[in-house]
Scaffold this motif. Structure first.
Motif, mmCIF file in Angstrom:
data_model
loop_
_atom_site.group_PDB
_atom_site.id
_atom_site.type_symbol
_atom_site.label_atom_id
_atom_site.label_comp_id
_atom_site.label_asym_id
_atom_site.label_seq_id
_atom_site.Cartn_x
_atom_site.Cartn_y
_atom_site.Cartn_z
ATOM 1 N N THR A 296 0.799 -1.227 0.000
ATOM 2 C CA THR A 296 0.000 0.000 0.000
ATOM 3 C C THR A 296 0.833 1.279 0.000
ATOM 4 N N LEU A 297 2.150 1.165 0.141
ATOM 5 C CA LEU A 297 3.002 2.340 0.235
ATOM 6 C C LEU A 297 4.075 2.349 -0.847
ATOM 7 N N ALA A 298 4.356 3.539 -1.380
ATOM 8 C CA ALA A 298 5.459 3.729 -2.321
ATOM 9 C C ALA A 298 6.102 5.075 -2.036
ATOM 10 N N VAL A 299 7.375 5.190 -2.323
ATOM 11 C CA VAL A 299 8.097 6.438 -2.112
ATOM 12 C C VAL A 299 8.725 6.880 -3.424
ATOM 13 N N THR A 300 8.925 8.184 -3.534
ATOM 14 C CA THR A 300 9.607 8.733 -4.694
ATOM 15 C C THR A 300 10.570 9.807 -4.231
ATOM 16 N N ALA A 301 11.672 9.969 -4.960
ATOM 17 C CA ALA A 301 12.661 10.987 -4.637
ATOM 18 C C ALA A 301 13.257 11.523 -5.932
ATOM 19 N N ARG A 302 13.519 12.819 -5.935
ATOM 20 C CA ARG A 302 14.117 13.452 -7.119
ATOM 21 C C ARG A 302 15.094 14.521 -6.654
ATOM 22 N N ALA A 303 16.229 14.627 -7.343
ATOM 23 C CA ALA A 303 17.220 15.644 -6.995
ATOM 24 C C ALA A 303 17.979 16.032 -8.251
ATOM 25 N N GLY A 304 18.461 17.275 -8.272
ATOM 26 C CA GLY A 304 19.214 17.720 -9.439
ATOM 27 C C GLY A 304 19.776 19.108 -9.244
ATOM 28 N N GLY A 305 20.430 19.587 -10.286
ATOM 29 C CA GLY A 305 21.002 20.922 -10.233
ATOM 30 C C GLY A 305 21.493 21.357 -11.595
ATOM 31 N N ARG A 306 21.734 22.656 -11.720
ATOM 32 C CA ARG A 306 22.218 23.255 -12.963
ATOM 33 C C ARG A 306 23.259 24.311 -12.610
ATOM 34 N N ASP A 307 24.341 24.347 -13.377
ATOM 35 C CA ASP A 307 25.400 25.337 -13.156
ATOM 36 C C ASP A 307 25.939 25.753 -14.518
ATOM 37 N N VAL A 308 25.599 26.967 -14.973
ATOM 38 C CA VAL A 308 26.036 27.437 -16.289
ATOM 39 C C VAL A 308 26.627 28.837 -16.166
ATOM 40 N N GLN A 309 27.481 29.168 -17.122
ATOM 41 C CA GLN A 309 28.158 30.453 -17.146
ATOM 42 C C GLN A 309 27.455 31.409 -18.119
ATOM 43 N N ASP A 310 28.083 32.560 -18.357
ATOM 44 C CA ASP A 310 27.467 33.601 -19.173
ATOM 45 C C ASP A 310 27.104 33.102 -20.573
ATOM 46 N N THR A 311 25.951 33.564 -21.053
ATOM 47 C CA THR A 311 25.412 33.135 -22.346
ATOM 48 C C THR A 311 26.186 33.760 -23.502
#
Length: 750
Positions: free
Chosen positions: A281-296
């Motif tokens: 009857t139970l489920a878990v979810t997890a999400r993680a991330g990131g972004r790192d960019v320099q001048d366009t």
């Protein structure tokens, strides 16, 4: 953490506890009916992994495993419609009857291969999830390889190639969607149906706190959506969808890992998600991330200084599923920092924004019966957002805080051929700007609404002609804080109460073609900035003066849509007309002198918010046609024209566009070439915002590989191959758009 945010998070947790207790009580009274177990496969009998399988009647969805199998447990006895969607295949469907007891109910869904990007079940456009062929408004869906072929540094850039959609560009971070010429507070961006609770719509320099790489699907409703979403949806809705709360208990641990790199924004992004069963009857979810960019890097060479962008985010969710009850909670956070591009002639450079957003959400679904009230949903969210605008010397110029709480109760209904929903919703926002450069006083906004939506099947067929109607009433109040600041001496409390309604007719012309017409009345209340501003707005370089007497914007519009979806054709054409009374716009009426402690006296443009009746009309369309085995040709185009009824063009309207594409795709390898030409936009009295015509040429290639239980997808894109120098006419920030770009997107599904 604010007291109000803490109370909201606690309420979300209580929703799960109520869900758990109710579920255990139901389980004690009767045993679950047998589960539905099935397999999704192609016409050759090959299992299809990562297909999205949906049971609309109970708001359940899951994805198939590496062997194409899926399972739905804890269902009540009855008949269900099971839909399957997967990019590269025409949608599949099966009708399944679950008995009170017995062995597992087994089903096989066969999907036919197609190289077209066919839309699946849409959850954003109506109160009941629906087949796109049965929706009266124009919609967009991006998922799978189509999403990977388009994903950019922001949600707006990801969507900007679609007809009727463009971007209000202010660098890779401060980019927000424009729908049919409407942007800001007229376009509502939600994540999994919940408001994002940030300030991205209030100013051209504020970022949307959602990263597109984390999305599994993005849905867009083009045109008014106030009926379901209330204020801020006059122009349309963008729904970024990911798995925050599991709606079914998976048979195994599944998820994805994705990374992205771009040469135009040097750096990269990484995100991952996992959903796992804990018990029956139970489920878990997890999400993680990131972004790192320099001048366009911009077209024609050079770079757009001070446009770096960094973010980190994470979400954890718990889902609980039984025969009669499902629900859960999720908690997440998003932190960010980015630079603001320097405007031409600006005295100050190196300004950055540093902030975060934390949220808690809760949801409870209760199955009630097969007719009458069939399902009851209670959901809510509490969000705390804040950012600091940091001057080039490191001091904090202005500090913004926003606490947002939402709640709704929705009941699905079914009476013979009449199906729909009715419900109530509430919204509270507490906005607090601090610092000498604050544009407005703090303010609290409270909204309460009630709606009803019904769809009448005009025949006994599931996908037959239908009449769709809805109505909504909202009470909205803006209450500014008392202040001794003489700039805000005229502020006062305002109430904006309004009625919204819609009526639509959808007629299937055959199994693959439908036509629809609709009319709607929608609204938007003035923002705090439009009502109460009285300060120099550094982000856009103008001194802004609001008007506390502004009236409610009301829109009366009509739209006609023609859709075709088959194994060889995917097309959508629409034409629309919107009459917006009391349209609020920024009007630069001259110059004024301000005194700055650092720079002394300075002359800047004076912007006054004003109202006038306006109209927008346009056409848009896109068609993809399979002309030979594995070969797809496509064309697209859109144009919107906005004018004040009394004369003069609306500012910041997108340019008319035409485009074409050719794509070869055998399911494993793909190569595509597309081009898009935007015409000059000179229909504005503000000469500095006029833009020249430009042409963009893009090339992409991709490969999809199956290795054991994993599917690997790699897409390599070359955007703006000609390194065209151009600027978007939809933005108040006079900054150039990105130049030539090499982009790599890698995603592994497991």
């Amino acid at each position: 953490m604010s007291t109000r945010f803490g109370r909201g998070a606690l309420l979300a947790l209580l929703a799960l506890l109520v869900c758990s207790g109710t579920a255990h009580a139901a389980a004690a009274d009767s045993a679950d009916a047998p589960p539905i177990t099935g397999v999704v496969r192609d016409t050759a009998g090959v299992p299809l992994a990562n297909a999205r399988v949906i049971i609309n009647e109970v708001n359940r969805s899951t994805v198939t495993g590496s062997d194409g199998t899926f399972t739905f447990r804890s269902l009540r006895a009855g008949t269900y419609h099971v839909d399957a969607t997967l990019l590269g295949y025409a949608p599949g469907h099966a009708v399944v009857t679950v008995p009170e007891a017995g062995a597992d109910v087994r089903v096989v869904i066969t999907m036919r291969s197609t190289v077209l990007s066919l839309e699946g079940i849409n959850v954003t456009a109506s109160a009941r999830s629906a087949d796109p062929l049965n929706i009266t408004q124009s919609t967009v869906e991006l998922s799978g390889k189509a999403l990977d072929r388009s994903v950019g540094a922001s949600v707006a850039q990801t969507l900007s190639t679609q007809p009727g959609l463009s971007v209000r560009y202010g660098g890779p971070a401060a980019s927000t969607p424009v729908i049919r010429g409407l942007a800001g507070e007229r376009v509502l961006v939600v994540q999994n149906g919940q408001r994002t609770g940030d300030l991205s719509s209030t100013s051209a320099d504020h970022a949307l706190s959602v990263d597109p790489l984390a999305a599994s699907r993005i849905e867009v409703v083009r045109g008014p959506a106030s009926l379901l979403y209330g204020n801020n949806a006059l122009g349309g809705v963008v729904n970024v969808i990911a798995t925050d709360i599991p709606t079914t208990i998976p048979g195994r641990t599944s998820g994805f890992l994705a990374l992205q790199g771009e040469s135009v924004n040097p750096g990269g992004a990484l995100t991952g998600e996992m959903t796992a069963p804990v018990s029956s009857t139970l489920a878990v979810t997890a999400r993680a991330g990131g972004r790192d960019v320099q001048d366009t890097r911009v077209g024609g060479g050079g770079q757009l200084d001070n446009t770096f962008y960094r973010n980190l985010y994470g979400t954890a969710g718990l889902g609980y599923v039984t025969e009669r009850v499902q629900g859960g909670v999720s908690f997440g956070g998003y932190t960010f920092k980015y630079g603001l591009p320097t405007l031409p002639g600006a005295e100050e450079s190196g300004v950055s924004i540093d902030g975060d957003r934390f949220e808690g959400t809760g949801r409870l679904d209760v199955a009630m019966g097969r007719s009458g009230f069939t399902n009851l949903r209670v959901d809510g969210s509490a969000q705390r957002y804040g950012h600091d605008e940091i001057e080039s010397g490191g001091e904090v110029g202005t500090r913004f805080r926003l606490d947002t709480q939402t709640g709704s109760v929705t009941a699905r209904t079914a009476y013979g051929r009449l199906t729909g929903a009715l419900g109530v919703s509430g919204l509270r926002k507490d906005y607090s700007p601090e610092g000498e450069e604050a544009l407005t006083p703090g303010a609290a906004s409270v909204n309460g609404g009630a709606f009803v939506y019904q769809e009448l099947a005009l025949s006994g067929e599931r996908n037959g002609p239908s009449l769709q109607a809805g109505a909504r009433y909202d009470a909205y109040r803006v209450s500014p804080e008392e202040t001794d600041d003489p700039r805000f001496a005229r502020v006062r409390q305002r109430d904006f109460n309004n009625f919204s309604g819609s009526l639509g007719l959808n007629v299937p012309l055959n199994d693959n073609l439908s036509a629809s017409v609709s009319v709607a009345r929608s609204f938007r209340a003035p923002t705090v900035e439009e009502l109460y501003s009285n300060a120099f707005h550094h982000a856009v370089g103008t001194y802004d003066i609001g008007d506390p007497e502004l009236a409610l914007e009301t829109n009366r519009g009509a739209e006609a849509v023609l859709r075709a979806q088959s194994e060889r054709v995917n097309a959508q054409f629409s034409t629309f007309y919107n009459r917006i009374d009391n349209y609020i716009t920024a009007d630069v009426v001259g110059d004024t002198t301000i005194v700055d402690e650092e720079h002394g006296e300075e002359t800047v443009p004076l912007n006054v918010f004003r109202q006038a009746d306006a109209q927008l009309r346009g056409v848009e369309g896109q068609v993809e046609l399979v002309t030979a085995r594995h070969l797809v040709l496509g064309v697209m185009g859109d144009v919107v024209r906005g004018d004040f009824i009394g004369g003069g063009a609306l500012p910041f309207m997108p340019a008319a566009r035409v485009g074409g594409s050719v794509r070869w795709d055998d399911g494993k390898y793909s190569v595509s070439l597309d081009g898009r030409h935007a015409f000059a936009q000179d229909r504005t009295d503000m000469v500095e915002f006029r833009t020249d015509a430009y042409t963009l040429v893009n090339l992409s290639t991709g490969i999809s590989l199956r290795r054991d239980a994993r599917i690997h997808s790699i897409v390599l894109r070359a955007d703006n191959l000609l390194d065209e120098a151009y600027r978007e006419p939809t933005s108040r920030l006079l900054v150039p758009s990105p130049g030539r770009n090499l982009s790599l997107v890698y995603r592994v599904l497991f």
